[in-house]
Design an enzyme around this catalytic site. Sequence first.
Site, PDB file in Angstrom:
ATOM      1  N   ASP A   1     -12.708   3.250  71.770  1.00  0.00           N
ATOM      2  CA  ASP A   1     -13.149   2.882  72.345  1.00  0.00           C
ATOM      3  C   ASP A   1     -12.857   3.683  73.916  1.00  0.00           C
ATOM      4  OD1 ASP A   1     -11.963   1.138  74.151  1.00  0.00           O
ATOM      5  OD2 ASP A   1     -13.252  -0.120  74.021  1.00  0.00           O
TER       6      ASP A   1
ATOM      7  N   HIS B   1     -15.504   0.997  76.329  1.00  0.00           N
ATOM      8  CA  HIS B   1     -14.874  -0.010  76.864  1.00  0.00           C
ATOM      9  C   HIS B   1     -15.079  -0.866  78.028  1.00  0.00           C
ATOM     10  CE1 HIS B   1     -11.602  -2.874  76.560  1.00  0.00           C
ATOM     11  NE2 HIS B   1     -11.213  -2.688  77.820  1.00  0.00           N
TER      12      HIS B   1
ATOM     13  N   SER C   1     -12.747  -7.688  77.487  1.00  0.00           N
ATOM     14  CA  SER C   1     -11.107  -7.264  77.041  1.00  0.00           C
ATOM     15  C   SER C   1     -10.706  -8.289  77.454  1.00  0.00           C
ATOM     16  CB  SER C   1     -11.237  -6.329  78.285  1.00  0.00           C
ATOM     17  OG  SER C   1     -10.424  -5.779  77.973  1.00  0.00           O
TER      18      SER C   1
END
Length: 437
Positions: free
Chosen positions: A367, A400, A207
């Site tokens: 996601d 995610h 991320s």
Amino acid sequence: MGGAAPSAAATSYLPVAISLLLLLPVRVSAAGRLHPLVVIPGTGTSQIYARLTDDYVPSNGTVCGGANRPAGWFRLWKDKRLLRDPLVQCFTELMAIHYDPALDDYRNTPGVETMVPRFGSVDAFRHRDPDDPKDTPEMAIFLERLEALGYRDGEDLFGAPYDYRYGLAAPGRPSLAGTRFLDGLRALVERAASANGGRPVVILGNSLGGLLAHQLLTRSPPAWRRRFVKHFLAVAVPWGGCVLEMEVFASGISVAGLAPLVLRAEMATYESNLWLLPSPGAFAGRPLAVTPERNYSAMELLQFLSDVGFSEAVRPYQSRILPMIARLDPPGVPVTCVSGTGVPTREMLVYGDGFGRDPEVVLGDGDGTVNMESLVAAEAAWVGVEGQPLTVVKVAKATHGSILLEEETWKVILEQVMSSDDDDADVRSTGLSSAAA
Ligand SMILES: *[C@@H]1O[C@H](CO)[C@@H](O)[C@H](O)[C@H]1NC(C)=O
Ligand SMILES: *[C@@H]1O[C@H](CO)[C@@H](O)[C@H](O)[C@H]1NC(C)=O
């Protein structure tokens, strides 16, 4: 004559013996066969400690002063006791950061010293809140898997925690926290290689951690990248930000079960949240926030920030963030991008009754947190670029948060961290083994 039979038997078992030998280095002495791995986690994952000095004046002395005023270092993030009324009033004040136009940089709230402990160790972000290991446990589970494979913290496994409130500014702009982090990360990569016989490092950026890894690479000379970085694993990286970040500013998002508005003003101060806003490159002119009066695309975020009530963010967004995200330069080392797809993700926010209330949400692909436009922005920019090896892996229905634990992700990681003769040849040809030995 008795020797003939055993000899024949030995011959016929030879292939088996050879293949067993090939497996042995991986199973038995994994540590020696794994590439050093540096993990950079996502936003909100690293622990932040704070200490108050005499300069700290609580705006609400009843709640944040007196007996409630902590002495010495304490864990500011994450400690769920601070995320409840009334102490959350103090939390927001201590966590907020402030853009100083004179410095053209961000600083803490006056009187609040902060630090991110244990740089270099994955223990810095194994748990967000060590008192509550069940809170977002994906990273802890992921690290356990690496350790089961043979990785050891501080030997061949390293962690780069960071103060995720701060981000980075475009090159040439002051960025005390960001520069310190990148310098530390660069030194950590060098240390990881030299502690492992000069073998180049696999960098795993998850991320926001992937955006930081990308900045480290694009800001480092090609010779440095070739020497120290074997591969960049970019897991769920929001290359072009996400629409959810507009909600952070416009009406807030729920954190730790708190109502969205409770942390809105505090989270709106983070430089990193400006960085994570949808980028013009990934989202172009599509309306992302819709109101009866006007619509906002990624190209109108200066107006958006001002209209949602954070005009103090306009200048840093314009001078520090926009120039940094205007280009997505190839990182110049082999990259694998892994991301989830097919999870409903906020694509447009409809504010029918003005900002500050929960929007109606139009969902699209992504996601669950990051939109597809953003997850694929790197491949859109780098596919076919000469000298930029790129592999893209999409994992259906991976969110995610779950992506780190997906089977497909693990396979990609194994491919990169396991040694092969080719790798060893690479190391030899750069002369690093002997240099470090
Ligand atoms: C301080 O916080 C308390 C508890 O939330 C609240 O009752 C009080 O009104 C606040 N005082 C000020 C000056 O904000
Ligand atoms: C805003 O965007 C919505 C959705 O695309 C569209 O229906 C509407 O006409 C737009 N409004 C304005 C003022 O441009």
